[in-house]
Design a protein around this motif. Structure first.
Motif, PDB file in Angstrom:
ATOM      1  N   ASN A 174      53.184  46.684  77.091  1.00  0.00           N
ATOM      2  CA  ASN A 174      54.280  47.651  76.971  1.00  0.00           C
ATOM      3  C   ASN A 174      54.219  48.696  78.075  1.00  0.00           C
ATOM      4  O   ASN A 174      55.245  49.111  78.617  1.00  0.00           O
ATOM      5  CB  ASN A 174      54.228  48.343  75.606  1.00  0.00           C
ATOM      6  N   GLN A 175      53.028  49.129  78.396  1.00  0.00           N
ATOM      7  CA  GLN A 175      52.876  50.129  79.439  1.00  0.00           C
ATOM      8  C   GLN A 175      53.317  49.573  80.795  1.00  0.00           C
ATOM      9  O   GLN A 175      54.007  50.251  81.574  1.00  0.00           O
ATOM     10  CB  GLN A 175      51.417  50.587  79.521  1.00  0.00           C
ATOM     11  N   GLU A 176      52.940  48.325  81.084  1.00  0.00           N
ATOM     12  CA  GLU A 176      53.332  47.706  82.351  1.00  0.00           C
ATOM     13  C   GLU A 176      54.833  47.453  82.399  1.00  0.00           C
ATOM     14  O   GLU A 176      55.461  47.619  83.449  1.00  0.00           O
ATOM     15  CB  GLU A 176      52.559  46.399  82.532  1.00  0.00           C
ATOM     16  N   ILE A 177      55.407  47.055  81.275  1.00  0.00           N
ATOM     17  CA  ILE A 177      56.860  46.850  81.212  1.00  0.00           C
ATOM     18  C   ILE A 177      57.583  48.171  81.466  1.00  0.00           C
ATOM     19  O   ILE A 177      58.563  48.228  82.210  1.00  0.00           O
ATOM     20  CB  ILE A 177      57.273  46.271  79.846  1.00  0.00           C
ATOM     21  N   GLY A 178      57.087  49.237  80.831  1.00  0.00           N
ATOM     22  CA  GLY A 178      57.690  50.548  81.028  1.00  0.00           C
ATOM     23  C   GLY A 178      57.680  50.963  82.484  1.00  0.00           C
ATOM     24  O   GLY A 178      58.678  51.477  83.013  1.00  0.00           O
ATOM     25  N   ALA A 179      56.544  50.731  83.143  1.00  0.00           N
ATOM     26  CA  ALA A 179      56.429  51.106  84.559  1.00  0.00           C
ATOM     27  C   ALA A 179      57.377  50.272  85.423  1.00  0.00           C
ATOM     28  O   ALA A 179      57.992  50.790  86.367  1.00  0.00           O
ATOM     29  CB  ALA A 179      54.983  50.918  85.024  1.00  0.00           C
ATOM     30  N   ARG A 180      57.515  49.004  85.099  1.00  0.00           N
ATOM     31  CA  ARG A 180      58.373  48.114  85.890  1.00  0.00           C
ATOM     32  C   ARG A 180      59.853  48.469  85.725  1.00  0.00           C
ATOM     33  O   ARG A 180      60.631  48.407  86.695  1.00  0.00           O
ATOM     34  CB  ARG A 180      58.136  46.661  85.446  1.00  0.00           C
ATOM     35  N   LEU A 181      60.238  48.856  84.503  1.00  0.00           N
ATOM     36  CA  LEU A 181      61.658  49.108  84.220  1.00  0.00           C
ATOM     37  C   LEU A 181      61.992  50.600  84.118  1.00  0.00           C
ATOM     38  O   LEU A 181      63.079  50.960  83.691  1.00  0.00           O
ATOM     39  CB  LEU A 181      62.052  48.400  82.919  1.00  0.00           C
ATOM     40  N   PHE A 182      61.030  51.448  84.494  1.00  0.00           N
ATOM     41  CA  PHE A 182      61.243  52.894  84.507  1.00  0.00           C
ATOM     42  C   PHE A 182      61.636  53.427  83.132  1.00  0.00           C
ATOM     43  O   PHE A 182      62.643  54.120  82.965  1.00  0.00           O
ATOM     44  CB  PHE A 182      62.302  53.284  85.554  1.00  0.00           C
ATOM     45  N   MET A 183      60.833  53.056  82.130  1.00  0.00           N
ATOM     46  CA  MET A 183      61.029  53.554  80.777  1.00  0.00           C
ATOM     47  C   MET A 183      59.664  53.863  80.176  1.00  0.00           C
ATOM     48  O   MET A 183      58.636  53.475  80.729  1.00  0.00           O
ATOM     49  CB  MET A 183      61.762  52.510  79.913  1.00  0.00           C
ATOM     50  N   SER A 184      59.636  54.564  79.072  1.00  0.00           N
ATOM     51  CA  SER A 184      58.373  54.884  78.434  1.00  0.00           C
ATOM     52  C   SER A 184      57.810  53.658  77.718  1.00  0.00           C
ATOM     53  O   SER A 184      58.571  52.752  77.336  1.00  0.00           O
ATOM     54  CB  SER A 184      58.553  56.016  77.426  1.00  0.00           C
ATOM     55  N   PRO A 185      56.482  53.601  77.521  1.00  0.00           N
ATOM     56  CA  PRO A 185      55.897  52.485  76.764  1.00  0.00           C
ATOM     57  C   PRO A 185      56.490  52.379  75.357  1.00  0.00           C
ATOM     58  O   PRO A 185      56.661  51.271  74.839  1.00  0.00           O
ATOM     59  CB  PRO A 185      54.408  52.844  76.717  1.00  0.00           C
TER      60      PRO A 185
END
Length: 219
Positions: A174-185
């Motif tokens: 979730n943290q990596e997805i957030g960073a990739r899509l510019f959203m919070s975990p």
């Protein structure tokens, strides 16, 4: 919170080794052992573990059948199965994930990796991030390319949920997805949960299966 673990393996030495290691941890307790898949299901019903360490190749009932039985048993919905496998020999890993396994661990993993895997699975995450894991899943998914379900299944998802599903399929947290899509975990977690609900997936591992089988993620 103490993580309750059930060990299912037909080799006594393997079970004993795991038990000795796990008993040293303050937050993990071994609640039972099983020598085959049928016994694993019985012990899971009796002990309600958080995590089952499940060998694939066992007599009577194998690990895949046992995993499917646990996933389909009322009252065991929260039990997570961590498949133990030998890389390049167990050609049933993808089937195990479809049956309801939360991920898998190589049998030659070190103690620290095993403990990490148990904690990750117990927390509801899928143990699918390591490169070797993605490659293995990709290999078996590719061998079943002709059996992929129609991409129409993804029509229930929003564009953002599709993006998130693709990244889950690549093994991102979730943290990596957030960073990739510019959203919070937390927002990423919400999208993952919605995708699971809409697609009828039991957990993140099954989202990975869906991502491959629909062609959203390709090996």
């Amino acid at each position: 919170m103490t993580i309750k673990v059930l060990i299912a393996d037909d080799e006594r030495l393997v079970r004993s080794g795991f038990k000795v290691l796990l008993d040293l941890e303050d937050d993990i307790t071994v609640v039972g052992e099983a020598t085959d898949g049928a016994e694993a299901v019985e012990r899971a019903r009796a002990t309600r573990p958080d995590v089952v360490l499940m060998d694939i190749r066992m007599p009577r009932v194998d690990g895949i059948q046992a995993t499917a039985a646990i996933a389909g048993t009322r009252g065991l919905e929260e039990v997570r199965v961590l498949i133990l496998t030998t890389y390049d020999t167990d050609e049933y890993v993808f089937d195990a994930l479809q049956a309801g396994a939360g991920g898998f661990l190589l049998k030659d993993a070190g103690p620290a990796e095993l403990l990490h895997a148990i904690r990750v699975i117990a927390a509801g995450e899928a143990l699918l991030a390591p490169r070797i894991t993605r490659r293995l899943i990709g290999h078996f998914a590719a061998s079943r390319a002709g059996a992929r379900v129609a991409e129409d299944r993804l029509a229930v998802l929003t564009d953002r949920e599709r993006e998130v599903l693709a990244l889950v399929g690549e093994g991102l947290s979730n943290q990596e997805i957030g960073a990739r899509l510019f959203m919070s975990p937390a927002t990423a977690r919400t999208h993952v949960s919605r995708a699971m609900t809409k697609l009828g997936a039991r957990d993140r591992a099954q989202l990975v299966v869906i991502a491959y089988r629909t062609g959203l993620v390709r090996p």
